[in-house]
Design an enzyme around this catalytic site. Structure first.
Site, PDB file in Angstrom:
ATOM      1  N   LYS A 108       6.594   4.853  38.866  1.00 17.62           N
ATOM      2  CA  LYS A 108       7.790   5.377  40.232  1.00 17.62           C
ATOM      3  C   LYS A 108       7.102   6.609  40.613  1.00 17.62           C
ATOM      4  O   LYS A 108       7.309   6.922  41.916  1.00 17.62           O
ATOM      5  CB  LYS A 108       9.146   5.394  39.640  1.00 17.62           C
ATOM      6  CG  LYS A 108       9.041   6.474  38.549  1.00 17.62           C
ATOM      7  CD  LYS A 108       9.973   6.041  37.308  1.00 17.62           C
ATOM      8  CE  LYS A 108       9.357   6.373  36.072  1.00 17.62           C
ATOM      9  NZ  LYS A 108       9.867   5.869  34.751  1.00 17.62           N
ATOM     10  N   GLU A 193      12.285  12.841  25.951  1.00 15.03           N
ATOM     11  CA  GLU A 193      10.958  13.507  25.471  1.00 15.03           C
ATOM     12  C   GLU A 193      11.014  14.846  24.947  1.00 15.03           C
ATOM     13  O   GLU A 193      12.089  15.320  25.068  1.00 15.03           O
ATOM     14  CB  GLU A 193      10.163  13.506  26.893  1.00 15.03           C
ATOM     15  CG  GLU A 193      10.023  12.378  27.909  1.00 15.03           C
ATOM     16  CD  GLU A 193       8.933  11.365  27.476  1.00 15.03           C
ATOM     17  OE1 GLU A 193       8.028  12.111  26.852  1.00 15.03           O
ATOM     18  OE2 GLU A 193       8.985   9.954  27.592  1.00 15.03           O
ATOM     19  N   LYS A 208      13.142   7.351  41.756  1.00  9.75           N
ATOM     20  CA  LYS A 208      13.676   5.915  41.756  1.00  9.75           C
ATOM     21  C   LYS A 208      14.460   5.658  42.987  1.00  9.75           C
ATOM     22  O   LYS A 208      14.861   4.675  43.532  1.00  9.75           O
ATOM     23  CB  LYS A 208      14.510   5.313  40.586  1.00  9.75           C
ATOM     24  CG  LYS A 208      13.543   5.557  39.344  1.00  9.75           C
ATOM     25  CD  LYS A 208      14.287   5.539  37.795  1.00  9.75           C
ATOM     26  CE  LYS A 208      13.321   5.187  36.919  1.00  9.75           C
ATOM     27  NZ  LYS A 208      14.127   5.569  35.652  1.00  9.75           N
TER      28      LYS A 208
HETATM   29  P1  NAP Z   1       2.306   6.172  27.840  1.00 10.98           P
HETATM   30  O1  NAP Z   1       2.853   5.555  26.380  1.00 10.98           O
HETATM   31  O2  NAP Z   1       2.433   7.703  27.899  1.00 10.98           O
HETATM   32  O3  NAP Z   1       0.924   5.451  27.807  1.00 10.98           O
HETATM   33  C1  NAP Z   1       0.174   5.670  28.893  1.00 10.98           C
HETATM   34  C2  NAP Z   1      -1.074   4.936  28.506  1.00 10.98           C
HETATM   35  O4  NAP Z   1      -2.100   5.469  29.665  1.00 10.98           O
HETATM   36  C3  NAP Z   1      -1.946   5.548  27.457  1.00 10.98           C
HETATM   37  O5  NAP Z   1      -2.562   4.489  26.701  1.00 10.98           O
HETATM   38  C4  NAP Z   1      -3.001   6.382  27.861  1.00 10.98           C
HETATM   39  O6  NAP Z   1      -4.364   6.341  26.996  1.00 10.98           O
HETATM   40  C5  NAP Z   1      -3.205   5.993  29.147  1.00 10.98           C
HETATM   41  N1  NAP Z   1      -3.702   7.078  30.152  1.00 10.98           N
HETATM   42  C6  NAP Z   1      -2.756   8.159  30.633  1.00 10.98           C
HETATM   43  N2  NAP Z   1      -3.399   8.846  31.505  1.00 10.98           N
HETATM   44  C7  NAP Z   1      -4.607   8.377  31.374  1.00 10.98           C
HETATM   45  C8  NAP Z   1      -5.776   8.653  32.005  1.00 10.98           C
HETATM   46  N3  NAP Z   1      -5.719   9.701  32.869  1.00 10.98           N
HETATM   47  N4  NAP Z   1      -6.962   8.136  31.976  1.00 10.98           N
HETATM   48  C9  NAP Z   1      -7.262   7.126  31.106  1.00 10.98           C
HETATM   49  N5  NAP Z   1      -6.054   6.639  30.577  1.00 10.98           N
HETATM   50  C10 NAP Z   1      -4.777   7.206  30.720  1.00 10.98           C
HETATM   51  O7  NAP Z   1       3.409   5.605  28.938  1.00 10.98           O
HETATM   52  P2  NAP Z   1       4.476   4.720  29.166  1.00 10.98           P
HETATM   53  O8  NAP Z   1       5.589   5.043  28.519  1.00 10.98           O
HETATM   54  O9  NAP Z   1       3.782   3.235  28.622  1.00 10.98           O
HETATM   55  O10 NAP Z   1       4.542   4.341  30.952  1.00 10.98           O
HETATM   56  C11 NAP Z   1       3.555   3.624  31.335  1.00 10.98           C
HETATM   57  C12 NAP Z   1       4.021   3.645  32.836  1.00 10.98           C
HETATM   58  O11 NAP Z   1       5.222   3.078  33.138  1.00 10.98           O
HETATM   59  C13 NAP Z   1       4.483   5.093  33.685  1.00 10.98           C
HETATM   60  O12 NAP Z   1       4.078   5.162  35.049  1.00 10.98           O
HETATM   61  C14 NAP Z   1       6.019   4.861  33.360  1.00 10.98           C
HETATM   62  O13 NAP Z   1       6.663   6.029  34.374  1.00 10.98           O
HETATM   63  C15 NAP Z   1       6.186   3.430  33.358  1.00 10.98           C
HETATM   64  N6  NAP Z   1       7.580   3.317  32.804  1.00 10.98           N
HETATM   65  C16 NAP Z   1       7.479   3.391  31.549  1.00 10.98           C
HETATM   66  C17 NAP Z   1       9.016   3.167  31.034  1.00 10.98           C
HETATM   67  C18 NAP Z   1       9.075   3.413  29.634  1.00 10.98           C
HETATM   68  O14 NAP Z   1      10.335   2.825  29.051  1.00 10.98           O
HETATM   69  N7  NAP Z   1       8.083   3.997  28.638  1.00 10.98           N
HETATM   70  C19 NAP Z   1      10.024   2.398  31.831  1.00 10.98           C
HETATM   71  C20 NAP Z   1       9.745   2.182  33.063  1.00 10.98           C
HETATM   72  C21 NAP Z   1       8.466   2.654  33.740  1.00 10.98           C
HETATM   73  P3  NAP Z   1      -4.215   7.184  25.817  1.00 10.98           P
HETATM   74  O15 NAP Z   1      -3.481   6.085  24.824  1.00 10.98           O
HETATM   75  O16 NAP Z   1      -5.763   6.771  25.315  1.00 10.98           O
HETATM   76  O17 NAP Z   1      -3.932   8.362  25.793  1.00 10.98           O
END
Ligand code: NAP
Length: 429
Positions: A108, A193, A208
């Protein structure tokens, strides 16, 4: 038995965190059903992470992990971006679109700040750019607003689109906790967080709101257009005062169409207990939509979490993979409108003002005079007796926010007012 064509659709998963891991698990476990729904096998071409040597748990095959994003994007038909943040997500999405690959993203923050650039790149390449998971996680919202309501006029959206703040405010309301205690509890339980600023400051909800307003009003709304106020200043006393007047405090994302333009804002608001949004508890999300012909609609569900969010991502993957397998492209958002985005000062709403005043005759009349001087009509006055200072809670008629602010500034310097303790907007009436 699946009914598929011979060429598999190759999927790149960028990011393997909370959401990415669940997407990989579902793509693997549901491969057969997905193939039948798509009309072609769906195959993970690779999973891009920063550190490919890190253990990713039982659902992520090590041999699919890569630290070379460009090469992965270049050998894929569909790119699923689940990294978050602006870069390298933006560059990789643009690279995928320029190659004609379809993109699914849950990002988002990126869409709210770089949406137009990405939509234009998708248009130019004739490629799909889907983002159901970017607003309110599992809740189907982008498709209903973009497609099901495409023949109607949306007049207003009121959304609880951030689970963390809803959890905190709900704990304050239901259990009478102070803000700091409720936030700490949310952090201990993993709802918030370690750095909760994006949630409690309203910025996540603002991203959003920008996406929803763009879809609802058929125009570009940037995150910088969204007025944003968080919940940090809400006190246990505000929550009690709300309860006493049959209301509850919620952080709302609001997108409103008026004769003058559109107003897009995020702030805490008093919502009457009779409104459906008042009954949204814990970390749940809900979005209430008012449309000219459809009337009132409400969408409710889990707005975050790996598995619920992965459900929305998979829905998009099936759609775009089907287009890849069978040809064609999905519907896109229209952006023909160019309505002015109004400043917060011209948003019209009702307000509740709680203040402490000197307890002597004539004070109420003097306070009322100040409201009248700015054309702010008072609807209800409640007096709460004190020893030397009396509490006063006033609810106004619907007025422009600028007029209310001017009134409050004068009240604050008035010799009969000891202090304006809180000013809350009243929404959902
Ligand atoms: P997360 O747990 O922090 O995971 C992010 C992943 O992306 C990790 O595997 C990380 O790699 C990789 N990553 C991040 N920055 C990177 C970079 N610069 N280069 C390479 N890899 C990178 O995030 P998440 O909660 O899954 O969220 C992912 C997306 O979904 C975000 O846009 C978030 O806003 C959206 N979202 C999340 C939720 C939720 O409930 N979590 C809900 C709706 C939307 P490493 O593991 O190697 O560090």
């Amino acid at each position: 038995m699946s009914n598929t064509t011979s060429e598999p659709v190759k999927i790149a998963v960028l990011g393997c965190g909370t959401v990415g891991t669940e997407v990989v698990r579902l793509l693997t476990e549901e491969a057969q059903d997905l193939a039948s729904r798509v009309g072609a096998a769906v195959q993970i071409a690779g999973i891009y992470v920063r550190d490919a040597s890190k253990d990713r748990g039982p659902y992520v095959p090590d041999e699919l992990l890569t630290e070379d994003a460009e090469a992965l994007v270049d050998r894929s038909d569909v790119v699923v971006e689940l990294m978050g943040g602006e870069e390298p997500a933006r560059t990789l999405i643009l690279r995928a679109l320029e190659r004609g690959s379809a993109v699914v993203t849950a990002n988002k923050a990126l869409l709210a700040s770089h949406g137009p650039e990405l939509y234009e790149a998708a248009d130019a390449a004739g490629a799909d750019l889907y983002y159901e998971a970017a607003v309110a996680g599992a809740i189907p919202l982008v498709r209903p607003v973009r497609e099901s309501l495409a023949g109607d006029h949306i007049t207003r959206i009121l959304g609880i689109v951030n689970g963390t703040t809803n959890y905190v405010l709900d704990e304050m309301t239901v259990r009478g906790l102070d803000y700091d205690v409720a936030l700490k509890q949310a952090q201990d339980l993993g709802f918030a967080e370690a750095d909760p600023t994006a949630d409690v400051g309203g910025h996540d909800a603002a991203a959003k709101a920008a996406i929803l307003a763009s879809l609802a009003f058929h125009q570009r709304v940037h995150i910088d257009d969204v007025y944003c106020e968080g919940i940090e200043a809400i006190t246990a006393t505000d929550v009690i005062a709300a309860k006493e007047t049959g209301q509850v405090i919620k952080l709302l994302a609001i997108a409103e169409r008026t004769d003058a333009g559109v107003s897009v804002r995020v702030h805490p608001a008093l919502v009457p207990l009779t409104h459906p949004l008042a009954g949204v508890h814990g970390g749940f999300n809900a979005v209430f939509i008012e449309a000219q012909s459809a009337g009132e609609l409400m969408f409710y569900g889990q707005g975050a979490g790996g598995t619920p969010t992965a459900s929305a991502v998979l829905g998009d993957v099936v759609s775009v993979a089907r287009h890849k397998a069978q040809g064609g492209k999905g519907p896109v958002e229209s952006n023909y409108a160019d309505l002015p985005v109004l400043p917060i000062g011209s948003a019209r709403t009702r307000f509740s003002i709680r203040m402490s005043v000197i307890d002597k005759p004539g004070v109420l009349a003097k306070v009322a005079e100040t409201f009248a001087a700015y054309g702010v009509g008072i609807e209800v006055v409640r007096q709460v007796p004190g020893q030397s200072h009396a509490g006063l809670i006033l609810s106004t008629h619907r007025v422009p926010e600028g007029d209310l602010r001017a009134t409050v500034a004068e009240l604050e310097s008035s010799d009969v007012v000891d202090g304006v303790l809180s000013v809350l907007r009243i929404e959902g009436e």
